[in-house]
Design a protein around this motif. Structure first.
Motif, PDB file in Angstrom:
ATOM      1  N   LEU A  15       0.823  -1.209   0.000  1.00  0.00           N
ATOM      2  CA  LEU A  15       0.000   0.000   0.000  1.00  0.00           C
ATOM      3  C   LEU A  15       0.854   1.256   0.000  1.00  0.00           C
ATOM      4  O   LEU A  15       0.470   2.286  -0.543  1.00  0.00           O
ATOM      5  N   ASN A 103      -2.708   6.021   7.988  1.00  0.00           N
ATOM      6  CA  ASN A 103      -3.995   5.492   8.462  1.00  0.00           C
ATOM      7  C   ASN A 103      -4.501   4.318   7.642  1.00  0.00           C
ATOM      8  O   ASN A 103      -4.945   3.291   8.183  1.00  0.00           O
ATOM      9  N   GLU A 104      -4.496   4.470   6.320  1.00  0.00           N
ATOM     10  CA  GLU A 104      -5.040   3.407   5.479  1.00  0.00           C
ATOM     11  C   GLU A 104      -4.262   2.116   5.672  1.00  0.00           C
ATOM     12  O   GLU A 104      -4.841   1.036   5.822  1.00  0.00           O
ATOM     13  N   ASN A 105      -2.947   2.231   5.693  1.00  0.00           N
ATOM     14  CA  ASN A 105      -2.116   1.043   5.883  1.00  0.00           C
ATOM     15  C   ASN A 105      -2.341   0.393   7.241  1.00  0.00           C
ATOM     16  O   ASN A 105      -2.398  -0.829   7.365  1.00  0.00           O
ATOM     17  N   GLY A 107      -5.030   0.580   9.060  1.00  0.00           N
ATOM     18  CA  GLY A 107      -6.337  -0.060   9.025  1.00  0.00           C
ATOM     19  C   GLY A 107      -6.290  -1.402   8.330  1.00  0.00           C
ATOM     20  O   GLY A 107      -6.878  -2.392   8.787  1.00  0.00           O
ATOM     21  N   LYS A 108      -5.563  -1.482   7.222  1.00  0.00           N
ATOM     22  CA  LYS A 108      -5.416  -2.743   6.501  1.00  0.00           C
ATOM     23  C   LYS A 108      -4.667  -3.774   7.337  1.00  0.00           C
ATOM     24  O   LYS A 108      -4.851  -4.977   7.177  1.00  0.00           O
ATOM     25  N   SER A 124     -12.035  14.220   5.152  1.00  0.00           N
ATOM     26  CA  SER A 124     -13.064  13.783   4.198  1.00  0.00           C
ATOM     27  C   SER A 124     -13.262  14.754   3.046  1.00  0.00           C
ATOM     28  O   SER A 124     -13.898  14.403   2.043  1.00  0.00           O
ATOM     29  N   PRO A 140      -8.719   9.040   0.926  1.00  0.00           N
ATOM     30  CA  PRO A 140      -9.619   7.949   0.552  1.00  0.00           C
ATOM     31  C   PRO A 140     -10.396   7.470   1.763  1.00  0.00           C
ATOM     32  O   PRO A 140      -9.933   7.592   2.907  1.00  0.00           O
ATOM     33  N   PRO A 141     -11.591   6.920   1.556  1.00  0.00           N
ATOM     34  CA  PRO A 141     -12.405   6.468   2.698  1.00  0.00           C
ATOM     35  C   PRO A 141     -11.666   5.523   3.630  1.00  0.00           C
ATOM     36  O   PRO A 141     -11.885   5.535   4.847  1.00  0.00           O
ATOM     37  N   GLU A 142     -10.777   4.712   3.076  1.00  0.00           N
ATOM     38  CA  GLU A 142     -10.058   3.722   3.886  1.00  0.00           C
ATOM     39  C   GLU A 142      -9.084   4.370   4.869  1.00  0.00           C
ATOM     40  O   GLU A 142      -8.605   3.708   5.799  1.00  0.00           O
ATOM     41  N   ALA A 143      -8.762   5.659   4.658  1.00  0.00           N
ATOM     42  CA  ALA A 143      -7.816   6.349   5.538  1.00  0.00           C
ATOM     43  C   ALA A 143      -8.498   7.124   6.654  1.00  0.00           C
ATOM     44  O   ALA A 143      -7.831   7.641   7.548  1.00  0.00           O
ATOM     45  N   VAL A 146     -12.336   5.584  11.921  1.00  0.00           N
ATOM     46  CA  VAL A 146     -13.594   4.824  11.956  1.00  0.00           C
ATOM     47  C   VAL A 146     -14.343   5.026  13.261  1.00  0.00           C
ATOM     48  O   VAL A 146     -15.523   4.692  13.367  1.00  0.00           O
TER      49      VAL A 146
END
Length: 302
Positions: A15, A103-105, A107-108, A124, A140-143, A146
């Motif tokens: 990622l 963040n995205e990484n 979360g993954k 956002s 991106p939403p994944e970042a 939550v």
């Protein structure tokens, strides 16, 4: 290293290859993630970007901020050196990319990202920063975080009570400090730049009076044994924070006197109100004239 975590680290590495364009030309290959012991199970991690805190124990790893996406693999590798437990939570102190870029990484890799609601709101949507004349695209939403909160939230984690408290507006309108109560450690995010003038993001709701007020409140929380992790700069203590607070009060008052006398922004900058401290505090990316201009705007904004 256990196989599931290794897979998560490898995934994070892949990622990282798709990091946001704003960092595409920056070379992170020689950056090292270095841990500094703060307490028995709490570390300050440095690399490139904001200081991180890693809290480990039987419940799992807890990370404050995650720097830039291309560093996620190195950060996760450091986590595995310090604990055999998985990374469960990441708390963002605010929305800037040198604190949320991973963040995205993360979360993954299985972590839940937590932040004040204004962090998610700003991430956002496209953000324009007047000072740098720069537009930051929406993440991106994944970042996105939550889990969000409005005022504060508390983690009962690894035998400690970890209080995440929204403050400000200060550095931005979404800052949080993280108080590890039993460990007697406070992470202040970018409300504290140790050893340099602090960046006040006016475009994101920042305010110099809020930075000063937050420092005052943390001084009330701290005692002689408290360790304080700044957003940037070396680990310090209550005495170091007191010096920072007193400096900001002194300079804010000098600039306000010039403002109240009817001086324009250009005239206030030309008066060099910070010159006595520039050699020590004005050598970072917040140059004296830029910082004076930010304080002027903060004091005169409607």
């Amino acid at each position: 290293m256990n196989t599931p975590l290794l897979k998560r680290i490898l995934a994070a590495g892949l990622l990282a290859l798709s990091a946001m364009p704003v960092h595409a030309q920056r070379d992170f290959s020689n950056v090292e993630i270095k841990p500094q012991t703060v307490s028995d199970n709490l570390y300050m991690l440095t690399g490139a970007g904001g200081n991180m805190a890693l809290f480990v124990g039987d419940d799992g790893a807890f990370l404050v901020d995650d720097q830039f996406a291309p560093l996620s693999e190195k950060i996760l590798a450091e986590v595995t050196k310090l604990t055999d437990k998985p990374l469960r939570f990441v708390v963002n102190t605010h929305w800037h990319g040198d604190h949320t870029g991973g963040n995205e990484n993360m979360g993954k890799a299985g972590a839940l990202v937590v932040a004040h609601e204004n962090v998610r709101k700003r991430m956002s949507t496209e953000q324009f920063t007047k000072l740098w004349n720069r537009t930051t695209p929406a993440a991106p939403p994944e970042a996105l975080p939550v889990i969000t909160f409005t005022d504060a939230t508390t983690f009962h984690w690894n035998g400690d009570e970890v209080r995440v408290q929204h403050v400000g507006p200060a550095h931005t309108d979404g800052d949080s400090i993280i108080h590890f109560k039993n460990a007697n450690v406070i992470h202040m995010g970018d409300t504290f730049f140790n050893g340099s003038y602090p960046y006040i993001d006016i475009s994101a709701g920042g305010n110099v009076d809020g930075v000063i007020e937050n420092a005052r409140k943390v001084l009330e929380l701290a005692d002689g044994n408290t360790k304080i992790i700044p957003g940037h700069g070396p680990l310090t203590d209550k005495q170091g924070l007191q010096q920072y607070h007193d400096l900001l009060v002194r300079l804010r008052n000098k600039i306000k006197t010039l403002v109240d006398a009817g001086n324009t922004k250009e005239q206030v900058i030309a008066a060099k109100p910070t010159k006595e401290f520039d050699e020590k505090y004005g050598q970072g990316f917040m140059k004296p004239d830029i910082w004076t201009g930010l304080v002027y705007e903060s004091l005169t904004q409607k």
